[in-house]
Design an enzyme around this catalytic site. Structure first.
Site, short mmCIF file in Angstrom:
data_model
loop_
_atom_site.label_atom_id
_atom_site.label_comp_id
_atom_site.label_asym_id
_atom_site.label_seq_id
_atom_site.Cartn_x
_atom_site.Cartn_y
_atom_site.Cartn_z
N GLY A 169 0.64 -1.10 0.00
CA GLY A 169 0.16 0.07 -0.01
C GLY A 169 0.88 1.12 -0.02
N THR B 187 1.27 1.14 4.18
CA THR B 187 1.76 -0.09 4.88
C THR B 187 1.81 -1.07 3.81
OG1 THR B 187 0.76 0.83 6.96
CG2 THR B 187 1.10 -1.67 6.81
N THR B 188 2.72 -2.02 4.10
CA THR B 188 2.45 -3.38 3.08
C THR B 188 2.34 -4.47 4.26
OG1 THR B 188 4.31 -2.76 1.58
CG2 THR B 188 4.31 -4.77 1.98
N THR B 189 1.39 -5.46 3.69
CA THR B 189 0.81 -6.53 4.41
C THR B 189 1.01 -7.75 3.79
OG1 THR B 189 -1.13 -5.26 5.32
CG2 THR B 189 -1.07 -7.45 5.80
N TYR C 228 -14.70 -1.05 -17.29
CA TYR C 228 -13.98 0.10 -16.91
C TYR C 228 -13.09 0.71 -18.00
CZ TYR C 228 -11.77 2.70 -12.89
OH TYR C 228 -11.46 3.62 -12.07
N THR D 23 -5.73 4.75 2.99
CA THR D 23 -5.13 6.20 2.78
C THR D 23 -6.12 6.89 1.78
OG1 THR D 23 -3.06 4.82 2.77
CG2 THR D 23 -3.13 7.01 1.51
N ASP E 63 -5.57 -3.25 -5.63
CA ASP E 63 -6.38 -3.64 -4.38
C ASP E 63 -7.80 -3.64 -4.51
OD1 ASP E 63 -6.18 -0.94 -4.98
OD2 ASP E 63 -5.94 -0.27 -2.74
#
Length: 268
Positions: free
Chosen positions: A20, A23-25, A108, A141, A117
């Site tokens: 992200g 943060t990275t998970t 889209y 975010t 994500d």
């Protein structure tokens, strides 16, 4: 590309990385058990040695991954992360993108700009709720809304600033307003500048999200009072916001990770 292909449930070690903006998970999945999850600051990906040590530590504790997926909203970090994973574990890395086999139909105008994500969250929403319309909200975010109808067609979405971004903007774009950490206030109205900022951002976000869920539901095909849309909420700030919104039906902070794992299994 929408797929009806079945998802493998073999008990092999799968590593998914969600990079992200802040943060990275990382999550290790084995079979159908709950994943082992840990988070680091995304700035770590500017230090290749530290990243390699992190991945090797995960492999030592959970077993060498046999399948790997990377989901990133930071393109440069995604490329370096994927290269390291391929080098360390000698496995191909699935990068989450609109070109993958998907369990929903993505209509889209600019699919190459549709966030990885968001793709993962839509995939998990469709898998979880089947033939029900879904409003998926990620409170991170940024705050994103993505909508699937009962047939699994993507109907559109919304993007707005997250609560920490709002707080940062007030601080950086004014001369006297302080930077405030946002959590649930004890009342609606504040009695100091810090309280006014905190209360305004928190309750403003709650009312915005609740109002938009209602507005989306009112025009979503396939929704009725007898069968309303499912509302799935995730994201780093979801736990403090979601309890204030009655229309939210499901809160799962791991929903994006589960979606990445689902797409990894669909595309391996």
């Amino acid at each position: 590309m929408q797929s009806s292909r079945s998802v493998s449930t073999e008990a092999f070690v799968r590593l998914v990385v969600d990079i992200g903006n802040t943060t990275t998970t990382l999550a290790v999945f084995t079979g159908e058990t709950e994943p082992s999850v840990e988070s680091v600051q995304s700035t770590l990906f500017g230090e290749p040695k530290a990243v390699a040590e992190l991945f090797l530590s995960l492999a030592h504790r959970h077993g060498t991954p046999q399948a790997v997926a990377v989901c990133s909203v930071v393109p440069a970090a995604a490329a370096s992360c994927s290269a390291q994973l391929e080098s360390l574990f000698s496995v191909p890395v699935v990068t989450i993108a609109a070109s993958l086999r998907l369990p929903f139909q993505l209509d889209y105008a600019t699919p190459h700009t549709f966030g990885a994500d968001r793709i993962a969250l839509c995939a998990w929403s469709r898998h979880l709720f089947g033939d029900c319309p879904v409003i998926a909200v990620d409170i991170g975010t940024a705050i994103t809304f993505d909508v699937l109808d009962a047939e699994g067609n993507y109907r559109g979405g919304l993007i707005m600033p997250g609560i920490d971004m709002m707080a940062g903007a007030l601080n950086s774009r004014t001369a006297q307003l302080p930077l405030v950490d946002i959590d649930k206030p004890e009342s609606l109205l504040g009695r100091s500048t810090i309280e006014c900022i905190r209360n305004g951002i928190f309750w403003g976000a709650v009312r915005q999200i609740a109002g938009l869920i209602d507005a989306i539901g009112a025009e979503l095909p396939g929704e009725s009072k007898a069968a309303p849309a499912e509302v799935l909420v995730t994201g780093g700030n979801s736990r403090i916001i979601a309890p204030e919104i009655a229309s939210i039906t499901h809160l799962d902070e791991l929903a994006v990770l589960r979606g990445i794992d689902l797409l990894l299994r669909l595309n391996s």
